[in-house]
Design an enzyme around this catalytic site. Sequence first.
Site, short mmCIF file in Angstrom:
data_model
loop_
_atom_site.label_atom_id
_atom_site.label_comp_id
_atom_site.label_asym_id
_atom_site.label_seq_id
_atom_site.Cartn_x
_atom_site.Cartn_y
_atom_site.Cartn_z
N GLY A 38 0.96 -1.16 -0.08
CA GLY A 38 0.04 0.09 0.24
C GLY A 38 0.72 1.41 -0.03
O GLY A 38 0.47 2.29 -0.72
N ASP B 96 5.30 -9.47 6.23
CA ASP B 96 4.56 -10.33 5.64
C ASP B 96 5.12 -11.11 4.45
O ASP B 96 5.00 -12.20 4.01
CB ASP B 96 3.25 -9.80 5.00
CG ASP B 96 2.41 -9.26 5.93
OD1 ASP B 96 2.66 -9.63 7.13
OD2 ASP B 96 1.53 -8.40 5.72
N ARG C 159 -0.11 -32.10 24.61
CA ARG C 159 -1.07 -31.27 23.94
C ARG C 159 -0.66 -30.93 22.43
O ARG C 159 0.21 -30.96 22.07
CB ARG C 159 -1.20 -29.84 24.69
CG ARG C 159 -2.25 -30.07 25.99
CD ARG C 159 -2.24 -28.86 26.64
NE ARG C 159 -3.20 -28.93 27.79
CZ ARG C 159 -3.28 -28.20 28.59
NH1 ARG C 159 -2.22 -27.12 28.84
NH2 ARG C 159 -4.10 -28.25 29.78
N GLY D 139 10.36 -26.65 13.65
CA GLY D 139 10.13 -27.96 13.71
C GLY D 139 8.57 -28.20 13.89
O GLY D 139 8.34 -28.98 14.72
O1 F6P Z 1 1.12 -6.23 6.97
C1 F6P Z 1 1.48 -6.23 8.22
C2 F6P Z 1 0.60 -7.04 9.15
O2 F6P Z 1 1.13 -7.05 10.36
C3 F6P Z 1 -0.22 -8.11 8.82
O3 F6P Z 1 0.47 -9.34 8.99
C4 F6P Z 1 -1.45 -7.98 9.53
O4 F6P Z 1 -2.35 -8.81 8.90
C5 F6P Z 1 -1.77 -6.50 9.51
O5 F6P Z 1 -0.56 -5.69 9.39
C6 F6P Z 1 -2.37 -6.03 11.02
O6 F6P Z 1 -2.65 -4.68 10.68
P1 F6P Z 1 -2.94 -3.64 11.79
O7 F6P Z 1 -1.95 -3.63 12.65
O8 F6P Z 1 -3.42 -2.50 11.08
O9 F6P Z 1 -4.22 -4.40 12.62
#
Ligand code: F6P
Length: 367
Positions: free
Chosen positions: A109, A137, A172, A195
Amino acid sequence: MALQKGDRVAVLTSGGDAPGMNAAVRAVARVGAEIGLDMIGIEDGYAGLVDGRVAPLSIRVLDEAARRGGTVLGTARSKIFATPEGQARARETLARHDVRGILVIGGNGSLTGARTLTDVETKGGRLVVGGVPASIDNDLACTSMSIGVDTAMNTIVEACDRIFDTATAHKRTFIVEVMGRDCGYLAMTSGIAAGADAVLVRETDKDEAQIVDQVVRTMQRAYGPQPDGGTTKRRVLVIKSEGVRIDSARLKDLVEEKIKTLLPDVDTRVTVLGHVVRGGTPTAFDRLLGARLANAALRAMVAGQSDFMAGWSGPGIPRPPCPWDPYVVLTPLAEVLAETAKLMSGDSEIARWRKRIFQEVEDILQR
Ligand code: F6P
């Protein structure tokens, strides 16, 4: 047009923070000062650009910040910047402060936002725009690693090591949900490193029943007699990427329902790591990656390049190294965004490779 000594260059961090962003900003400040540029920071990403909130870059403050996660400049997911009014106000800020170049550190973005500024006219010609990939990500194309991924991976592995202890003690099953948006990279790489017995990612396109089956099969294999006569496992660790469209609590209930007669003495628990994955001290790799990408990006801007992202080279990135760092490749922003869209829709070489590996790994992890 190339940047000249004394030109003002702004830097901002945007979108989800990523450990290593501060190291990138520090590198920009130090390298810029050395080159003779007038470096400034923008607070809170595009939100600050719209509001005209600029800040001096103190190298001493940044030296301290580089050891820490988050971003000392602040960040935001600005909605107003995407509107005509927000764009106009951002352009006013750039003109008012006589900004000649802007370096954007962020994810998909954020780089989409950077593209919208490439037609801004300044007193010295078109605004020079550079981008540096930062997102835990690892869902950006044209870079093999984004800033923050390595730290996030280490955080997940450390958390899983802890969960292993308690899981083994109680015999668990744990479902550990990790961030990554729609990209399973973080889940899979940390799953292999930790792992884990199974990793659930969106990319393998499984429906709810198939996901439940995958977990149940993993548990039967782990707790049942071993094909090689070895000892059975005392725990099962399933890493689930948040992009998998099934709520983790619901997954646990469905798995328990299916397994209760087969393995009545095994409990299942859910741990959602959430934002824990995004914070924390950046690893040496992320600090260095931030510094090297920022250094090469700024030097490319000074040399007259614009509308590009400085990425980390690696498989599937068919570009020559840039002159400032043999590990850094410069890719036009339009190509980065188009390739990223393909990566996320599964329609690129790397996406196909990841999907194949994700499928192959499933059986290997179960052993
Ligand atoms: O893009 C980074 C990230 O941490 C994603 O892994 C996650 O889905 C999102 O941002 C969470 O965004 P926010 O902090 O705006 O809730």
